[in-house]
Scaffold this motif. Structure first.
Motif, mmCIF file in Angstrom:
data_model
loop_
_atom_site.group_PDB
_atom_site.id
_atom_site.type_symbol
_atom_site.label_atom_id
_atom_site.label_comp_id
_atom_site.label_asym_id
_atom_site.label_seq_id
_atom_site.Cartn_x
_atom_site.Cartn_y
_atom_site.Cartn_z
ATOM 1 N N GLU A 133 -6.314 0.600 -8.207
ATOM 2 C CA GLU A 133 -5.849 1.741 -7.437
ATOM 3 C C GLU A 133 -6.397 1.683 -6.011
ATOM 4 O O GLU A 133 -7.589 1.482 -5.798
ATOM 5 C CB GLU A 133 -6.291 3.046 -8.095
ATOM 6 C CG GLU A 133 -5.715 4.293 -7.438
ATOM 7 C CD GLU A 133 -6.170 5.572 -8.109
ATOM 8 O OE1 GLU A 133 -5.681 6.646 -7.721
ATOM 9 O OE2 GLU A 133 -7.023 5.497 -9.020
ATOM 10 N N GLY A 134 -5.514 1.843 -5.047
ATOM 11 C CA GLY A 134 -5.927 1.867 -3.651
ATOM 12 C C GLY A 134 -5.798 0.529 -2.954
ATOM 13 O O GLY A 134 -5.727 0.481 -1.720
ATOM 14 N N VAL A 135 -5.784 -0.571 -3.711
ATOM 15 C CA VAL A 135 -5.625 -1.890 -3.088
ATOM 16 C C VAL A 135 -4.149 -2.088 -2.771
ATOM 17 O O VAL A 135 -3.308 -2.018 -3.668
ATOM 18 C CB VAL A 135 -6.130 -3.011 -4.007
ATOM 19 C CG1 VAL A 135 -5.851 -4.369 -3.386
ATOM 20 C CG2 VAL A 135 -7.623 -2.845 -4.272
ATOM 21 N N PRO A 136 -3.808 -2.323 -1.506
ATOM 22 C CA PRO A 136 -2.385 -2.471 -1.157
ATOM 23 C C PRO A 136 -1.751 -3.650 -1.882
ATOM 24 O O PRO A 136 -2.432 -4.590 -2.290
ATOM 25 C CB PRO A 136 -2.414 -2.705 0.365
ATOM 26 C CG PRO A 136 -3.751 -2.212 0.809
ATOM 27 C CD PRO A 136 -4.686 -2.443 -0.334
ATOM 28 N N ALA A 137 -0.450 -3.603 -2.028
ATOM 29 C CA ALA A 137 0.280 -4.733 -2.590
ATOM 30 C C ALA A 137 0.206 -5.905 -1.625
ATOM 31 O O ALA A 137 0.052 -5.735 -0.410
ATOM 32 C CB ALA A 137 1.734 -4.347 -2.843
ATOM 33 N N ALA A 138 0.322 -7.118 -2.179
ATOM 34 C CA ALA A 138 0.286 -8.309 -1.339
ATOM 35 C C ALA A 138 1.354 -8.252 -0.246
ATOM 36 O O ALA A 138 1.114 -8.631 0.907
ATOM 37 C CB ALA A 138 0.458 -9.558 -2.202
ATOM 38 N N SER A 139 2.546 -7.758 -0.614
ATOM 39 C CA SER A 139 3.627 -7.682 0.370
ATOM 40 C C SER A 139 3.285 -6.722 1.507
ATOM 41 O O SER A 139 3.674 -6.940 2.661
ATOM 42 C CB SER A 139 4.926 -7.246 -0.315
ATOM 43 O OG SER A 139 4.746 -6.007 -0.969
#
Length: 765
Positions: free
Chosen positions: A270-276
């Motif tokens: 949770e909170g970690v942005p998506a790679a894209s």
């Protein structure tokens, strides 16, 4: 640079160092002067120096150079000094010493930067907003590095020009071949793939870090801002995508994987942005289109390849495996990483945070990615051994045992937390989350059992979890959840049409403190496995009950109870289905069990059954979707590899239509099943009855049709043992009968639909 240190005396003469720094930095010989070595982090020996008034960091060249391409200390010092002058966040480089007489090797000294260094990729202890901000800050700093003008930096003799990828693949392949005393086939295959799939355009040249990751970043003590990037000994010039790929690698490697600098663990945090999203931030900061990053999967594989060789050299496992502790385990991990990298590059690169997110939770997505990786790495490679086991024991009692390789896989799955995924109260997953997981396990016949998610145990565990007494849970549910025992469900009877439960002839008679059961049951799935220790038996009460739905009871019967007899295994299209414990005819002759074995209470069986079958039918349906996906893969492979009448099979219009229709059916069924799962999550079993009934019919029909098409395209091979299609058809066709035939569900759907329509009409009046 705040980090863990070890309070041990360094292996060099501290007095010599103090005298040298007193000349260079004005450090007084009378000052307090302590030196402690950093225990983690930089690959080169690094030390924290504390004086009365200042603190510094010393970085020295290791006495044994193991990894090729590592810069000289002087070059690293000059890079850091140049970057500091250019305004890029690095510690200020203060002095360089080439005199090996001082501490035994060359070294340089830099300022100590006070800030935060995180070793935990998941940033536990921080809020989701902080995790997002820190990742964005890292990417912004990387974009700033790659935007620096090389010519203006004036790093003479440092620029190597275009062709970075070919140089790197050649260098590390040569290093591996000259250093490895033990060949790892997957590493060789990865090297060959990289050389045969070099990017068409590899002419961009920037300054690159080559080890850009969270652990090498110093953040501001309180702000989400990068104040120093560390560890520049591998820095060079070349394609900047290698840095971006290295930073994004944790999004693509399995969560439980850890080898050297390659770590997994960012799926579903949770909170970690998506790679894209991070790629978009990078491109925005550099002013380039977000679709201008071709072949990122190549750079992910190249990162893994370089780490594999470097880790092998650093641990000496490639050179002297017999002298390295845990050498076999290290080599196995290296081979696994090579296989994972090959898996990633041999399929289109999708963002694992974006893939299959419809109605799915973040945790659900992370677990799904773990399951996918586990199946690919461990389960599918074991398929042949499992098949051979059952072929070997066709006429042996051992046929009903679970092969040891499956038991080993279960222990491994349990160790990494992929266990009892079907039960929301145990694992925190929603029905939608588990629907995606069930689809993945549907690709392999024994995969559900590896995760303790096999039928009928899952439904039996759900019954005990929801309705069992504390005594029943302790005696039966807990060992089932641990995988120590198995169970079976006894409902269907050979003498009556069991689609109508009112026909049931199994009689339950109360005799003081016991119940006595007499019946013949069949299709008792799993009863043949020696670990099957308890049966959930559906019975009718011997007393008169006016309510049609108040006649039935469910009771727990230990399999070793006198009067319980396994008569024979039943076959499905001629197969005994031993891998699932078979489907047995079981006789209950004056079977006496304590009254405390009744579940919920006498006459509550129908109520329990309705709750039991909802999630179970959902799981069957999504496994059917996974099975159909596998069948479509086989269909397409055959269509692309075989030729008739002068053209490939897929070039025949009828075959092309088969492929298209199969894709349409699969997608429609998946969406309908996810809708049913969402209804179970949000409305409950009773309100989701219609949706569950619809997917039970749709999934069985769809999978049966797709597998039938695949068999037709394979011709005679499709019904042979050389392909799994015949076994797949057996499962899919049986699904149209199991848990209630299609016709019963269609009647239920029609009845519920009429009620819904009448309710709408009345609401309009």
């Amino acid at each position: 640079m705040e980090d863990k240190t070890v309070s041990i005396q360094p292996h060099f003469n501290v007095g010599n160092l103090q005298r040298y720094l007193s000349m260079k930095l004005g450090v007084s010989n009378d000052d307090t002067f302590t030196v402690r070595q950093y225990s983690v982090g930089q690959s080169n020996p690094t030390f924290f120096i504390q004086t009365t008034s200042n603190s510094y960091v010393l970085k020295m060249r290791p006495r044994d150079e193991l990894i090729p391409g590592v810069q000289k200390m002087e070059t690293e010092y000059l890079i850091q000094k140049t970057l500091f002058s250019a305004g890029f966040p690095v510690p200020k480089a203060i002095c360089y010493c080439s005199d090996v007489e001082v501490i035994g090797t060359e070294f340089y000294v830099m300022d100590h930067v006070k800030g935060r260094i995180f070793r935990d990729l998941q940033l536990r202890g921080l809020s989701p907003a902080e995790r997002t901000a820190l990742h964005v800050a890292m990417v912004e700093a990387l974009a700033k590095l790659h935007s620096l003008n090389l010519a203006s930096l004036k790093l003479e003799g440092f620029e190597k020009g275009p062709g970075y990828c070919r140089r790197q693949v050649s260098l590390w392949t040569k290093t591996y071949k000259t250093s490895a005393h033990r060949e790892i086939p997957a590493v060789i295959e990865l090297s060959d793939w990289l050389m045969n799939n070099l990017p068409e355009k590899d002419d961009e040249v920037t300054l690159i870090h080559e080890d850009y990751r969270l652990q090498n970043i110093v953040f501001h003590p309180t702000e989400a801002r990068v104040i120093a990037v560390l560890d520049w000994e591998s820095s060079t010039t070349g394609n900047p995508l290698i840095d971006l790929a290295f930073l994004l690698a944790p999004f693509y490697w399995p969560k439980s994987f850890n080898i050297g600098m390659i770590l997994g663990g960012l799926q579903g945090v949770e909170g970690v942005p998506a790679a894209s999203d991070l790629i978009s931030v990078y491109c925005r900061c550099r002013g380039i289109p977000s679709d201008s990053l071709p072949q990122l999967n190549f750079f992910l594989a190249l990162s893994a390849f370089k780490v594999l060789v470097a880790q092998g050299l650093m641990t000496h496992v490639l050179q002297e495996p017999t002298n390295v502790p845990n050498a076999d385990q290290l080599l196995q991990n290296m081979e696994l990483l090579a296989k994972i990298a090959l898996q990633r590059v041999k399929r289109p690169l999708t963002d694992p945070r974006r893939d299959a997110q419809l109605l799915q939770t973040g945790r659900g997505h992370g677990v799904l990615q773990q399951v996918k990786d586990f199946i690919w790495l461990y389960v599918l490679p074991a398929e042949q051994e499992v098949v051979e086991y059952y072929q070997k024991h066709v006429h042996s009692p051992q046929r009903w045992n679970t092969p040891q390789i499956m038991e080993d896989l279960k222990e491994k799955a349990k160790e990494v937390g992929l266990w009892n995924l079907f039960l929301p109260a145990v694992n925190g997953l929603t029905q939608v989350d588990y629907a995606y997981i069930a689809e993945e396990t549907g690709r392999c016949f024994f995969a559900p059992e590896v995760f303790n998610c096999q039928a009928p145990d899952t439904a039996n565990m759900e019954v005990l979890h929801m309705f069992g007494s504390e005594e029943q849970k302790k005696k039966w549910l807990e060992p089932l959840l641990r995988g120590e025992i198995r169970s079976c469900f006894c409902m269907t009877e050979p003498g009556v049409p069991s689609s109508d439960e009112a026909n049931m002839e199994c009689i339950l008679h109360r005799d003081e403190e016991d119940y006595v059961i007499n019946s013949t049951k069949w299709w008792c799935s799993g009863a043949g496995n020696p670990k099957c220790k308890v049966a959930v038996v559906m019975c009718r009460s011997s007393r008169d009950v006016s309510s049609r739905h108040g006649q039935h009871s469910m009771i727990l019967v230990p399999m070793e109870t006198p009067g319980v007899k396994l008569i024979r295994p039943l076959t499905v299209f001629g197969q005994d289905d031993a891998i699932h414990g078979g489907h047995f005819e079981v006789h209950f002759e004056n079977v006496r069990v304590p009254a405390s074995n009744i579940i919920l209470g006498e006459g509550r069986g129908f109520e329990i059954a309705q709750r039991r079958l909802g999630p179970g039918r959902l799981h069957h349906s999504m496994r059917a979707v996974g099975l159909a996906e596998h069948a479509l893969e086989l269909l397409c492979q055959r269509a692309a590899s075989r030729q008739t009448f002068g053209k490939k099979l897929h070039q025949h219009e009828v075959v092309a239509h088969w492929i298209a229709e199969s894709r349409l059916m699969i997608e429609q069924t998946r969406l309908l099943t996810l809708y049913a799962a969402h209804s179970l999550d949000t409305l409950g079993s009773r309100a989701a009855r219609k949706q569950v009934a619809m997917i039970k019919v749709a999934a069985a029909r769809m999978s049966c049709k797709v597998v039938d098409i695949a068999i037709q395209l394979h011709g005679a091979a499709g019904v042979s043992q050389d392909f799994p299609l015949a076994q797949m058809y057996s499962y899919a066709r049986t699904l149209r009968i199991a848990d209630g035939p299609d016709e019963v569900h269609l009647s239920s759907i029609a009845s519920l639909e009429l009620k819904d329509q009448l309710r709408k009409s009345q609401a309009k009046l």
